[in-house]
Design a protein around this motif. Structure first.
Motif, PDB file in Angstrom:
ATOM      1  N   PRO A  33     -15.197 -11.004   5.250  1.00  0.00           N
ATOM      2  CA  PRO A  33     -14.035 -10.665   5.034  1.00  0.00           C
ATOM      3  C   PRO A  33     -13.410  -9.833   6.241  1.00  0.00           C
ATOM      4  CG  PRO A  33     -15.603  -9.842   3.530  1.00  0.00           C
ATOM      5  CD  PRO A  33     -16.182 -10.657   4.299  1.00  0.00           C
ATOM      6  N   GLU A  34     -12.066  -9.600   6.550  1.00  0.00           N
ATOM      7  CA  GLU A  34     -11.664  -8.850   7.751  1.00  0.00           C
ATOM      8  C   GLU A  34     -10.652  -8.006   6.953  1.00  0.00           C
ATOM      9  OE1 GLU A  34      -9.615 -11.654  10.100  1.00  0.00           O
ATOM     10  OE2 GLU A  34     -11.283 -12.933   9.926  1.00  0.00           O
ATOM     11  N   THR A  35     -10.501  -6.970   7.589  1.00  0.00           N
ATOM     12  CA  THR A  35      -9.254  -5.682   7.119  1.00  0.00           C
ATOM     13  C   THR A  35      -7.960  -6.327   7.501  1.00  0.00           C
ATOM     14  OG1 THR A  35     -10.858  -4.127   7.209  1.00  0.00           O
ATOM     15  CG2 THR A  35      -8.584  -3.422   7.116  1.00  0.00           C
ATOM     16  N   ILE A  36      -7.070  -6.666   6.440  1.00  0.00           N
ATOM     17  CA  ILE A  36      -5.896  -7.147   6.770  1.00  0.00           C
ATOM     18  C   ILE A  36      -4.776  -6.044   6.830  1.00  0.00           C
ATOM     19  CG2 ILE A  36      -6.226  -9.681   6.363  1.00  0.00           C
ATOM     20  CD1 ILE A  36      -5.078  -9.336   3.550  1.00  0.00           C
ATOM     21  N   ILE A  37      -5.065  -5.139   5.968  1.00  0.00           N
ATOM     22  CA  ILE A  37      -3.998  -4.027   6.122  1.00  0.00           C
ATOM     23  C   ILE A  37      -5.078  -2.519   5.973  1.00  0.00           C
ATOM     24  CG2 ILE A  37      -2.305  -2.486   4.874  1.00  0.00           C
ATOM     25  CD1 ILE A  37      -1.163  -5.240   4.060  1.00  0.00           C
ATOM     26  N   SER A  38      -4.488  -1.634   6.954  1.00  0.00           N
ATOM     27  CA  SER A  38      -5.096  -0.430   6.837  1.00  0.00           C
ATOM     28  C   SER A  38      -4.150   0.489   6.767  1.00  0.00           C
ATOM     29  CB  SER A  38      -6.195  -0.331   8.067  1.00  0.00           C
ATOM     30  OG  SER A  38      -6.265   1.170   8.482  1.00  0.00           O
ATOM     31  N   ILE A  39      -4.384   1.427   5.581  1.00  0.00           N
ATOM     32  CA  ILE A  39      -3.470   2.600   5.420  1.00  0.00           C
ATOM     33  C   ILE A  39      -4.141   3.838   5.454  1.00  0.00           C
ATOM     34  CG2 ILE A  39      -2.125   3.637   3.274  1.00  0.00           C
ATOM     35  CD1 ILE A  39      -2.122   0.797   2.031  1.00  0.00           C
ATOM     36  N   LYS A  40      -3.709   4.766   6.472  1.00  0.00           N
ATOM     37  CA  LYS A  40      -4.603   5.842   6.710  1.00  0.00           C
ATOM     38  C   LYS A  40      -3.701   7.104   6.715  1.00  0.00           C
ATOM     39  CE  LYS A  40      -8.136   4.443   9.991  1.00  0.00           C
ATOM     40  NZ  LYS A  40      -7.856   3.563  11.083  1.00  0.00           N
ATOM     41  N   ASN A  47      -7.829   0.610   2.458  1.00  0.00           N
ATOM     42  CA  ASN A  47      -8.235  -0.749   3.171  1.00  0.00           C
ATOM     43  C   ASN A  47      -7.967  -1.800   2.558  1.00  0.00           C
ATOM     44  OD1 ASN A  47      -8.408   0.117   5.816  1.00  0.00           O
ATOM     45  ND2 ASN A  47     -10.608   0.230   5.862  1.00  0.00           N
ATOM     46  N   ILE A  48      -7.338  -2.906   3.053  1.00  0.00           N
ATOM     47  CA  ILE A  48      -7.315  -4.136   2.054  1.00  0.00           C
ATOM     48  C   ILE A  48      -7.759  -5.132   3.041  1.00  0.00           C
ATOM     49  CG2 ILE A  48      -5.702  -5.709   0.833  1.00  0.00           C
ATOM     50  CD1 ILE A  48      -3.667  -3.704   0.867  1.00  0.00           C
ATOM     51  N   ASN A  49      -8.999  -5.943   2.522  1.00  0.00           N
ATOM     52  CA  ASN A  49      -9.666  -6.936   3.188  1.00  0.00           C
ATOM     53  C   ASN A  49      -9.288  -8.424   2.720  1.00  0.00           C
ATOM     54  OD1 ASN A  49     -11.096  -5.165   4.473  1.00  0.00           O
ATOM     55  ND2 ASN A  49     -12.928  -4.732   2.984  1.00  0.00           N
ATOM     56  N   LEU A 109      -0.921  -3.230  10.032  1.00  0.00           N
ATOM     57  CA  LEU A 109      -0.875  -4.600   9.510  1.00  0.00           C
ATOM     58  C   LEU A 109      -1.576  -5.502  10.445  1.00  0.00           C
ATOM     59  CD1 LEU A 109       2.740  -5.339   8.052  1.00  0.00           C
ATOM     60  CD2 LEU A 109       0.848  -4.268   7.059  1.00  0.00           C
ATOM     61  N   ASN A 110      -2.530  -6.129  10.216  1.00  0.00           N
ATOM     62  CA  ASN A 110      -3.396  -7.085  11.032  1.00  0.00           C
ATOM     63  C   ASN A 110      -2.993  -8.447  10.697  1.00  0.00           C
ATOM     64  OD1 ASN A 110      -4.544  -5.061  12.330  1.00  0.00           O
ATOM     65  ND2 ASN A 110      -6.341  -5.044  10.743  1.00  0.00           N
ATOM     66  N   ILE A 111      -1.774  -8.568   9.751  1.00  0.00           N
ATOM     67  CA  ILE A 111      -1.193  -9.803   9.383  1.00  0.00           C
ATOM     68  C   ILE A 111       0.299  -9.782   9.758  1.00  0.00           C
ATOM     69  CG2 ILE A 111      -3.039 -10.891   7.813  1.00  0.00           C
ATOM     70  CD1 ILE A 111      -1.053  -9.929   5.667  1.00  0.00           C
ATOM     71  N   LYS A 112       0.888 -10.996   9.586  1.00  0.00           N
ATOM     72  CA  LYS A 112       2.391 -10.757   9.792  1.00  0.00           C
ATOM     73  C   LYS A 112       3.141 -10.350   8.698  1.00  0.00           C
ATOM     74  CE  LYS A 112       2.588 -14.636  13.142  1.00  0.00           C
ATOM     75  NZ  LYS A 112       2.217 -15.989  12.773  1.00  0.00           N
ATOM     76  N   LYS A 113       4.300  -9.571   8.705  1.00  0.00           N
ATOM     77  CA  LYS A 113       4.761  -9.273   7.510  1.00  0.00           C
ATOM     78  C   LYS A 113       5.209 -10.658   6.661  1.00  0.00           C
ATOM     79  CE  LYS A 113       7.279  -5.367   7.334  1.00  0.00           C
ATOM     80  NZ  LYS A 113       8.703  -4.566   7.573  1.00  0.00           N
ATOM     81  N   SER A 114       5.439 -11.612   7.326  1.00  0.00           N
ATOM     82  CA  SER A 114       5.813 -12.839   6.500  1.00  0.00           C
ATOM     83  C   SER A 114       4.773 -13.401   6.014  1.00  0.00           C
ATOM     84  CB  SER A 114       6.286 -14.028   7.625  1.00  0.00           C
ATOM     85  OG  SER A 114       5.491 -14.134   8.500  1.00  0.00           O
ATOM     86  N   GLU A 115       3.422 -12.868   6.265  1.00  0.00           N
ATOM     87  CA  GLU A 115       2.105 -13.436   5.503  1.00  0.00           C
ATOM     88  C   GLU A 115       2.027 -12.860   4.387  1.00  0.00           C
ATOM     89  OE1 GLU A 115      -0.213 -15.543   9.120  1.00  0.00           O
ATOM     90  OE2 GLU A 115      -0.425 -13.191   9.177  1.00  0.00           O
ATOM     91  N   ILE A 116       2.976 -11.980   3.761  1.00  0.00           N
ATOM     92  CA  ILE A 116       2.691 -10.913   2.509  1.00  0.00           C
ATOM     93  C   ILE A 116       3.646 -11.695   1.568  1.00  0.00           C
ATOM     94  CG2 ILE A 116       2.770  -8.648   1.537  1.00  0.00           C
ATOM     95  CD1 ILE A 116       2.190  -7.366   4.224  1.00  0.00           C
ATOM     96  N   GLY A 117       2.970 -12.209   0.626  1.00  0.00           N
ATOM     97  CA  GLY A 117       3.923 -12.574  -0.656  1.00  0.00           C
ATOM     98  C   GLY A 117       4.185 -11.477  -1.568  1.00  0.00           C
TER      99      GLY A 117
END
Ligand SMILES: Nc1ncnc2c1ncn2[C@@H]1O[C@H](COP(=O)(O)OP(=O)(O)OP(=O)(O)O)[C@@H](O)[C@H]1O
Ligand SMILES: [Mg+2]
Length: 247
Positions: free
Chosen positions: A2-9, A27-29, A64-72
């Motif tokens: 699993p990778e970290t896709i969102i990190s809130i610090k 962290n969201i993995n 965000l380690n993903i694009k915003k459009s990759e969030i549903g």
């Protein structure tokens, strides 16, 4: 892995001069299924909106380690104009706009995908119904399909059980378990029974965020974490979640 896709610090944020989130980190993995609980007004929706960038941060950082459009995203309340003359199918397809731009015409593939999702959500019979004529639960199901059509890497659900009937709710959780094989899920819910049996880990949000590496949480922990509402509203809380008090 699993990778970290969102990190809130260490984020701080709120509205005008009301601080709603105080030094929140999470962290969201990629394989997470996080249940978010907490009292009304505790800041759960604000946390989600911070992730989506619609509530600005006062300080701290969200990566965000993903694009915003990759969030549903299935919002808690929707501001879809019910007078707007579009049908259920259009609502579902509008979830593709992040990827394609609103002016792009939909491909046959897209329409097939929308129909498949509608089928799974049990709304294929109303695919061509104008949204002004939908019940709350039907609209919520359409919006769930909309959140899924882009095949997101993270699905955020803000109280998905609010409008739908209990029969669909059970189906929904089976569906989510299946989806979780391919995407991370962050689900806000007031239903501790649901939280305990469906999610992998729990975040309590009440201005602060307390993260639990399991889906089991004791009454003492809840009280300590200032998440009292569940204890009060769920007299018969499932023991998987609220481990018995040690007197
Ligand atoms: N747009 C806004 N403008 C001003 N204050 C807001 C706004 N949205 C939320 N708030 C305030 O921020 C606090 C947190 O609200 P939020 O919606 O994040 O809570 P919540 O945990 O999602 O609650 P609920 O369980 O009722 O959905 C509340 O005190 C609320 O009144
Ligand atoms: Mg909320």
């Amino acid at each position: 892995m699993p990778e970290t896709i969102i990190s809130i610090k260490n984020i701080h944020t709120g509205y005008q001069n009301q601080k709603v989130l105080d030094n929140v980190s999470l962290n969201i993995n990629s394989n997470d299924f996080i249940g978010v609980i907490g009292p009304n007004g505790g800041g759960k929706t604000t946390l989600v909106k911070s992730i989506l960038g619609s509530v600005p941060l006062w300080s701290g950082e969200i990566t965000l380690n993903i694009k915003k459009s990759e969030i549903g995203y299935l919002p808690q309340t929707n501001d879809f104009d019910k007078q707007f003359p579009i049908i259920v199918g259009d609502v579902i397809l509008s979830g593709l706009s992040g990827k394609k731009g609103i002016w792009k015409r939909y491909l046959n593939n897209d329409i097939t995908k929308a129909q498949e999702l509608a089928e799974q959500a049990g709304i294929s019979d109303i695919f061509k119904k104008p949204i002004g004529k939908l019940s709350g639960g039907q609209m919520q199901r359409a919006l769930l399909c909309r959140a899924l059509i882009n095949e997101p890497k993270l699905l955020i659900l803000d109280e998905p059980g609010t409008y739908v009937d209990s029969k669909f709710e059970m189906k929904l959780y089976d569906w989510l378990a299946d989806l979780n094989k391919n995407m991370a899920i962050l689900m806000i819910s007031h239903d501790l029974g649901t939280i305990s049996s469906k999610v992998k880990t729990i975040a309590c949000v009440n201005k602060h965020l307390h993260y639990h590496e399991s889906n089991k949480i004791t009454a003492e922990q809840l009280a300590h974490y200032e998440c009292p509402i569940q204890i009060i509203t769920h007299g018969e809380v499932p023991h998987q979640v609220l481990a018995k008090h040690k007197h």
